[in-house]
Write a protein that holds these residues in place. Structure first.
Motif, PDB file in Angstrom:
ATOM      1  N   LEU B  23     116.262 117.887  28.727  1.00  0.00           N
ATOM      2  CA  LEU B  23     115.937 119.194  29.668  1.00  0.00           C
ATOM      3  C   LEU B  23     116.187 119.126  30.982  1.00  0.00           C
ATOM      4  CD1 LEU B  23     112.237 119.935  28.168  1.00  0.00           C
ATOM      5  CD2 LEU B  23     114.237 121.375  27.982  1.00  0.00           C
ATOM      6  N   LYS B  26     119.908 119.803  31.294  1.00  0.00           N
ATOM      7  CA  LYS B  26     120.134 121.087  31.028  1.00  0.00           C
ATOM      8  C   LYS B  26     119.714 122.157  32.067  1.00  0.00           C
ATOM      9  CE  LYS B  26     120.931 121.020  26.031  1.00  0.00           C
ATOM     10  NZ  LYS B  26     120.345 120.968  24.723  1.00  0.00           N
ATOM     11  N   SER B  30     121.825 124.790  34.314  1.00  0.00           N
ATOM     12  CA  SER B  30     121.580 126.092  34.278  1.00  0.00           C
ATOM     13  C   SER B  30     121.523 126.534  35.581  1.00  0.00           C
ATOM     14  CB  SER B  30     120.414 126.169  33.597  1.00  0.00           C
ATOM     15  OG  SER B  30     119.818 127.281  33.533  1.00  0.00           O
ATOM     16  N   PHE B 204     127.406 129.293  23.202  1.00  0.00           N
ATOM     17  CA  PHE B 204     126.346 130.231  23.320  1.00  0.00           C
ATOM     18  C   PHE B 204     125.444 130.150  24.418  1.00  0.00           C
ATOM     19  CE2 PHE B 204     127.090 130.543  18.679  1.00  0.00           C
ATOM     20  CZ  PHE B 204     127.928 131.639  18.361  1.00  0.00           C
ATOM     21  N   ASN B 205     125.560 129.043  25.391  1.00  0.00           N
ATOM     22  CA  ASN B 205     124.798 129.181  26.354  1.00  0.00           C
ATOM     23  C   ASN B 205     125.116 130.427  27.569  1.00  0.00           C
ATOM     24  OD1 ASN B 205     124.108 126.956  25.242  1.00  0.00           O
ATOM     25  ND2 ASN B 205     124.443 125.502  26.464  1.00  0.00           N
ATOM     26  N   ARG B 206     124.197 130.691  28.120  1.00  0.00           N
ATOM     27  CA  ARG B 206     124.407 131.620  29.052  1.00  0.00           C
ATOM     28  C   ARG B 206     125.324 131.141  30.390  1.00  0.00           C
ATOM     29  NH1 ARG B 206     118.731 133.090  31.922  1.00  0.00           N
ATOM     30  NH2 ARG B 206     118.487 130.859  32.845  1.00  0.00           N
ATOM     31  N   LEU B 223     127.870 135.947  30.072  1.00  0.00           N
ATOM     32  CA  LEU B 223     126.819 136.022  29.337  1.00  0.00           C
ATOM     33  C   LEU B 223     127.271 136.687  28.126  1.00  0.00           C
ATOM     34  CD1 LEU B 223     124.599 138.551  31.738  1.00  0.00           C
ATOM     35  CD2 LEU B 223     123.978 136.362  30.685  1.00  0.00           C
TER      36      LEU B 223
END
Lengths: 159, 275
Positions: B23, B26, B30, B204-206, B223
């Motif tokens: 986490l 990520k 992010s 598929f990650n933004r 996106l």
């Protein structure tokens, strides 16, 4: 008094309103947190499927940590004071075969709401969690009343 | 506590530790993608606006005899405005999904119409790259399906836009549609460079862009595919991407019955509990 509006809440969405509303949802391993402002008589509900957003895809209320935070913020935006909000929580059934996981999704979903509501200082005044049956809820946002029924396993698969 | 219990607890702690580490990583990624997003979006918005403003300005100064010159300029304005509209649709869809406000709006839709309106938005780029876009949809035969038209349209806009973006000039893109029982299957394949295994995991990650070094060439907000994935989920569908020579996307969406109630009260067998 006029009939409250009716709304069906889908997984991953959330709904809150100052207008009296009856929010219905169906739960398997998912959790619905119903928050109700006992002084101002309005509330909202979320329906999350997984405990944490893990950075994959969009940060939507499909994830418990996001759904709970968003719902609390939404009520505060509508004028609630955090001290006036109470919670009723439902779901988290062990409906999926989760023998491969050390923690099953239902259990982890239950755990995250306990943690986050405690952190936010919101009292849980009613709950029906765990077990192996799905649930149907109807939450009246004006009165705070929640009607709950257990549903058949076959129906949970459709959720 | 017995030895077995201790072992189990220790295993659980190790597992949790791993989740926390993942986490953390990520979250850090992010944040960095988020800052990339701001700079991507500035380019994506400034460039089309500049073209639109300057083209519109030139058109206003054209004399009567030169009015015919307005047509190619209007085409560019249309193309740039369509791009802006596309990016805005993605941004608003992502915001709405993240706010938990997206829900399906079901109606009977004509797939041909949705497909044609999507292709029309990219006609300029298709001509420009001399791509051949082929489909099994026929103008004489309408394909009808019950779903959310707006969401399906945005899914197709993103998938076809990606295929066009990553296709070399003079290649072919195929978009086939078929309804089998209650499922709409959409198959989009191109002859582009394909997608590596590493990229496939995070596709598929933004805010992810498959190749950061070619940003300026390919454009985009990063996106698109995260929106596609979330919208597909809302429609109860499924998306598969495979990439060997070129990329093939297989999207399956179940038909949603407009009249079906979400729940049948008669089948509840347990007692009611009130809270």
């Amino acid at each position: 008094m006029s009939e409250p509006l009716k709304y069906f809440l889908l997984p991953g969405a959330l709904k809150y309103s100052k207008q009296p509303m009856e929010i219905t949802t169906l739960l398997g391993s998912c959790i619905a947190v119903c928050l109700w402002d006992s002084k101002r008589n309005f509330g909202g509900m979320n329906h999350y499927m997984m405990p944490h957003w893990n950075g994959t895809g969009l940060a939507s209320p499909k994830f418990g940590n996001i759904a709970i935070e968003k719902l609390i913020k939404s009520l505060i935006y509508l004028g609630s004071q955090p001290g006036d909000i109470v919670a009723k929580v439902f779901g988290g059934a062990a409906v999926l075969n989760s023998s491969e996981c050390i923690f099953n999704i239902g259990e982890r979903n239950i755990h995250i709401q306990e943690e986050l509501l405690k952190q936010a200082g919101i009292n849980v005044v009613a709950k029906s969690l765990g077990g192996d049956r799905g649930r149907k809820l109807i939450f009246n946002t004006a009165t705070g009343l929640v009607k709950m029924k257990y549903v058949l396993k076959t129906q949970i698969n459709q959720i | 506590m017995s030895k077995d219990e201790l072992n189990k607890k220790s295993k659980q702690i190790t597992e949790l530790q791993k989740i926390i580490n993942d986490l953390n990583n990520k979250l850090r990624d992010s944040e960095s993608f988020k800052s990339n997003f701001i700079s991507n979006i500035m380019n994506e918005f400034y460039n089309p606006f500049t073209s639109i403003l300057s083209m519109a300005d030139i058109i206003t100064t054209l004399s009567d005899t030169n009015l015919h010159k307005a047509i190619p300029m209007a085409k560019i304005i249309y193309r740039e405005a369509a791009q802006l509209d596309f990016h805005l649709q993605n941004i608003f869809a992502a915001a709405s999904i993240e706010a938990g406000l997206e829900e399906p709006e079901i109606s009977r839709v004509v797939i041909n119409k949705i497909y044609n309106s999507v292709v029309e938005k990219f006609q300029f780029d298709i001509n420009n790259k001399q791509l051949v876009l082929s489909t099994n949809l026929s103008s004489n035969d309408e394909l009808n399906f019950t779903t959310d038209a707006k969401k399906l349209s945005l899914i197709l806009l993103n998938l076809i836009s990606n295929s066009i973006k990553y296709s070399p000039d003079n290649t072919k893109i195929t978009c086939n549609f078929e309804i089998i029982e209650d499922y709409l299957n959409i198959n989009i394949s191109d002859e582009g460079s394909g997608i590596s295994k590493e990229i496939m995991e995070i596709i598929f990650n933004r805010f992810n862009r498959t190749n950061q070094t070619i940003n300026s060439v390919t454009g985009g907000t990063g996106l698109g595919l995260s929106v596609v994935n979330a919208l597909t989920e809302i429609l109860n569908g499924n998306i598969k991407i495979s990439s060997e020579k070129g990329t093939t996307i297989l999207l399956t969406i179940p038909e949603i019955n407009i009249d079906s109630d979400n729940f049948d009260d008669d089948t509840i067998i347990f007692d009611e509990e009130l809270f």
